[in-house]
Write a protein that holds these residues in place. Structure first.
Motif, PDB file in Angstrom:
ATOM      1  N   UNK A 117       5.662   8.258  -1.820  1.00 31.82           N
ATOM      2  CA  UNK A 117       5.002   9.439  -2.379  1.00 31.82           C
ATOM      3  C   UNK A 117       5.043   9.387  -3.907  1.00 31.82           C
ATOM      4  N   UNK A 118       3.952   8.956  -4.512  1.00 32.17           N
ATOM      5  CA  UNK A 118       3.879   8.838  -5.967  1.00 32.17           C
ATOM      6  C   UNK A 118       2.422   9.011  -6.412  1.00 32.17           C
ATOM      7  N   UNK A 119       2.224   9.154  -7.720  1.00 28.55           N
ATOM      8  CA  UNK A 119       0.877   9.233  -8.262  1.00 28.55           C
ATOM      9  C   UNK A 119       0.139  10.487  -7.842  1.00 28.55           C
ATOM     10  N   UNK A 120      -1.140  10.337  -7.543  1.00 24.29           N
ATOM     11  CA  UNK A 120      -1.956  11.498  -7.163  1.00 24.29           C
ATOM     12  C   UNK A 120      -1.472  12.090  -5.840  1.00 24.29           C
ATOM     13  N   UNK A 121      -0.889  11.246  -4.975  1.00 27.60           N
ATOM     14  CA  UNK A 121      -0.350  11.765  -3.718  1.00 27.60           C
ATOM     15  C   UNK A 121       0.825  12.706  -3.959  1.00 27.60           C
ATOM     16  N   UNK A 122       1.702  12.345  -4.884  1.00 26.82           N
ATOM     17  CA  UNK A 122       2.844  13.199  -5.225  1.00 26.82           C
ATOM     18  C   UNK A 122       2.371  14.505  -5.843  1.00 26.82           C
ATOM     19  N   UNK A 123       1.377  14.420  -6.734  1.00 22.70           N
ATOM     20  CA  UNK A 123       0.858  15.646  -7.367  1.00 22.70           C
ATOM     21  C   UNK A 123       0.231  16.570  -6.333  1.00 22.70           C
ATOM     22  N   UNK A 124      -0.521  16.002  -5.394  1.00 24.47           N
ATOM     23  CA  UNK A 124      -1.159  16.829  -4.363  1.00 24.47           C
ATOM     24  C   UNK A 124      -0.107  17.440  -3.433  1.00 24.47           C
ATOM     25  N   UNK A 125       0.892  16.659  -3.086  1.00 25.39           N
ATOM     26  CA  UNK A 125       1.968  17.164  -2.222  1.00 25.39           C
ATOM     27  C   UNK A 125       2.701  18.330  -2.875  1.00 25.39           C
ATOM     28  N   UNK A 126       2.960  18.221  -4.163  1.00 28.32           N
ATOM     29  CA  UNK A 126       3.618  19.321  -4.872  1.00 28.32           C
ATOM     30  C   UNK A 126       2.778  20.586  -4.820  1.00 28.32           C
ATOM     31  N   UNK A 127       1.465  20.426  -4.798  1.00 32.30           N
ATOM     32  CA  UNK A 127       0.563  21.571  -4.801  1.00 32.30           C
ATOM     33  C   UNK A 127       0.447  22.240  -3.439  1.00 32.30           C
TER      34      UNK A 127
ATOM     35  N   UNK B  54       8.593   9.705  -5.073  1.00 31.37           N
ATOM     36  CA  UNK B  54       8.847   8.304  -4.705  1.00 31.37           C
ATOM     37  C   UNK B  54       9.617   8.144  -3.401  1.00 31.37           C
ATOM     38  N   UNK B  55       9.792   9.229  -2.628  1.00 33.20           N
ATOM     39  CA  UNK B  55      10.386   9.083  -1.303  1.00 33.20           C
ATOM     40  C   UNK B  55       9.516   8.183  -0.428  1.00 33.20           C
ATOM     41  N   UNK B  56      10.174   7.405   0.426  1.00 34.06           N
ATOM     42  CA  UNK B  56       9.424   6.671   1.436  1.00 34.06           C
ATOM     43  C   UNK B  56       8.920   7.658   2.481  1.00 34.06           C
ATOM     44  N   UNK B  57       7.674   7.511   2.888  1.00 33.96           N
ATOM     45  CA  UNK B  57       7.087   8.412   3.876  1.00 33.96           C
ATOM     46  C   UNK B  57       7.563   8.035   5.266  1.00 33.96           C
ATOM     47  N   UNK B  58       7.589   9.008   6.197  1.00 36.80           N
ATOM     48  CA  UNK B  58       8.019   8.705   7.571  1.00 36.80           C
ATOM     49  C   UNK B  58       7.220   7.565   8.183  1.00 36.80           C
ATOM     50  N   UNK B  59       5.945   7.484   7.854  1.00 38.72           N
ATOM     51  CA  UNK B  59       5.111   6.347   8.234  1.00 38.72           C
ATOM     52  C   UNK B  59       3.998   6.213   7.207  1.00 38.72           C
ATOM     53  N   UNK B  60       3.452   5.016   7.079  1.00 40.70           N
ATOM     54  CA  UNK B  60       2.379   4.782   6.109  1.00 40.70           C
ATOM     55  C   UNK B  60       1.168   5.640   6.461  1.00 40.70           C
ATOM     56  N   UNK B  61       0.496   6.146   5.446  1.00 42.13           N
ATOM     57  CA  UNK B  61      -0.668   7.000   5.672  1.00 42.13           C
ATOM     58  C   UNK B  61      -1.905   6.421   4.992  1.00 42.13           C
ATOM     59  N   UNK B  62      -3.046   6.681   5.594  1.00 47.05           N
ATOM     60  CA  UNK B  62      -4.342   6.230   5.086  1.00 47.05           C
ATOM     61  C   UNK B  62      -5.007   7.396   4.387  1.00 47.05           C
ATOM     62  N   UNK B  63      -5.286   7.248   3.092  1.00 43.38           N
ATOM     63  CA  UNK B  63      -5.830   8.357   2.298  1.00 43.38           C
ATOM     64  C   UNK B  63      -7.024   7.853   1.492  1.00 43.38           C
ATOM     65  N   UNK B  64      -8.219   7.890   2.047  1.00 41.56           N
ATOM     66  CA  UNK B  64      -9.383   7.314   1.369  1.00 41.56           C
ATOM     67  C   UNK B  64      -9.766   8.075   0.105  1.00 41.56           C
ATOM     68  N   UNK B  65     -10.590   7.428  -0.692  1.00 42.63           N
ATOM     69  CA  UNK B  65     -11.098   8.041  -1.917  1.00 42.63           C
ATOM     70  C   UNK B  65     -12.536   7.597  -2.123  1.00 42.63           C
ATOM     71  N   UNK B  66     -13.321   8.453  -2.721  1.00 40.93           N
ATOM     72  CA  UNK B  66     -14.683   8.072  -3.076  1.00 40.93           C
ATOM     73  C   UNK B  66     -14.639   7.102  -4.247  1.00 40.93           C
ATOM     74  N   UNK B  67     -15.648   6.249  -4.346  1.00 37.54           N
ATOM     75  CA  UNK B  67     -15.739   5.292  -5.445  1.00 37.54           C
ATOM     76  C   UNK B  67     -16.589   5.907  -6.552  1.00 37.54           C
ATOM     77  N   UNK B  68     -15.953   6.226  -7.672  1.00 39.82           N
ATOM     78  CA  UNK B  68     -16.660   6.865  -8.780  1.00 39.82           C
ATOM     79  C   UNK B  68     -17.222   5.813  -9.731  1.00 39.82           C
ATOM     80  N   UNK B  69     -18.492   5.979 -10.105  1.00 37.16           N
ATOM     81  CA  UNK B  69     -19.081   5.097 -11.116  1.00 37.16           C
ATOM     82  C   UNK B  69     -18.427   5.310 -12.468  1.00 37.16           C
TER      83      UNK B  69
END
Length: 306
Positions: free
Chosen positions: A128-138, A154-169
């Motif tokens: 849990x880091x980066x934008x994922x950590x910020x979103x989790x805090x919210x 930076x905690x290890x997650x119980x299992x790996x997660x798939x979190x897609x993102x749009x591709x910005x130009x």
């Protein structure tokens, strides 16, 4: 600068100008060779959505070497068994040799298959880091996936997660839910992309862990060739992933990482307003950043980078 290559004062390769149709990304120059693509990894570095005027010497060669390492692991069936990829060769092709000095290209190019690019970044998170950590805090979730309460940075997650993102130009990619991705691509293709991404990440994480590295998260890109989904672009490099040293890992705070951390920290401490062209990097920051890329590669592969 000669006719084909532009370098900065440190010798970092900032840009290529080969006599073939080109499109230019933040780091890579992509040339159309007709039935194939030539991807050149420059030494450009970006931060906060700006390309900096200073390059990181040998960064492009290190990124290419690391991608090649992972593609070779796929070929050997060590990771992502039965998943195809786009790499054909890392040798300078004959039509390029005939027209330009090949030396600046050696070690920093990939000749690849052409693919129709899937318009989503396929992000996998194990920590849990980066934008994922910020979103989790919210809101306690990441991309619509509810996570346990009380997790630390930076905690290890119980299992790996798939979190897609749009591709910005331009600007940042935008995190979206799997349902949004499924609505755009269809359930079948979205599920296949998720399964392929998790498989490659989990296999690669096991291999990296054996060598003392944690892969906190990564993003993959996929394309379609003759109806088959294949892995494209770079793969599991410090530009697309967070690598941490296992023997230094401690959750609850940010980790020392094998990427452009020195660059981000120097820019954050400077008086740059992030709304104007960024300043040149001090030579010491560029050097330390190059050393971090090199250390990550050497830890992972067990080979010295020359």
């Amino acid at each position: 600068m000669n006719d084909h290559y532009e370098f900065d004062a440190t010798g970092a390769l900032l840009s290529t100008h080969l006599p073939f149709p080109r499109r230019q990304g933040k780091v890579r120059d992509v040339y159309d060779l007709g039935d194939r693509l030539l991807i050149v990894s420059s030494d450009r570095i970006s931060a906060f959505d700006y390309i900096l005027p200073t390059g990181i010497p040998d960064k492009g060669r290190l990124l290419t070497a690391m991608s090649r390492f992972w593609f070779e692991q796929m070929d050997a069936g060590t990771i992502g068994q039965n998943i195809a990829h786009h790499l054909i060769s890392t040798e300078v092709p004959t039509e390029v040799l005939a027209q330009v000095d090949p030396e600046p290209l050696r070690g920093r190019i990939m000749v690849t298959r052409k693919a129709s690019v899937v318009p989503f970044e396929c992000v996998v998170r194990g920590y849990l880091e980066g934008s994922g950590w910020r979103e989790y805090q919210s809101n306690g979730a990441v991309c619509g996936l509810q996570l346990p309460a009380g997790l630390k940075q930076c905690d290890q997650l119980p299992e790996s997660i798939f979190t897609p993102a749009t591709k910005a130009e331009e600007g940042h990619d935008e995190n979206v839910s799997f349902e949004v991705m499924s609505g755009e691509l269809g359930q079948t293709q979205a599920t296949k992309l998720k399964d392929m991404s998790l498989t490659i990440y989990q296999d690669a994480s096991r291999l990296a862990a054996e060598r003392g590295l944690l892969i906190a998260d990564t993003k993959f890109e996929f394309g379609e060739v003759d109806g088959e989904l294949i892995l494209i672009d770079e793969v599991l490099t410090p530009d697309s992933s967070r690598f941490w040293a296992a023997d230094e890992y401690e959750s609850g705070h940010s980790q020392r990482s094998f990427d452009k951390q020195f660059v981000r920290e120097w820019l954050q401490a400077s008086d740059w307003d992030r709304n104007s062209p960024p300043p040149p990097l001090p030579e010491s920051i560029a050097r330390q950043t190059a050393e971090r890329y090199r250390e990550g590669y050497e830890r992972l592969t067990g080979q010295s980078f020359a």
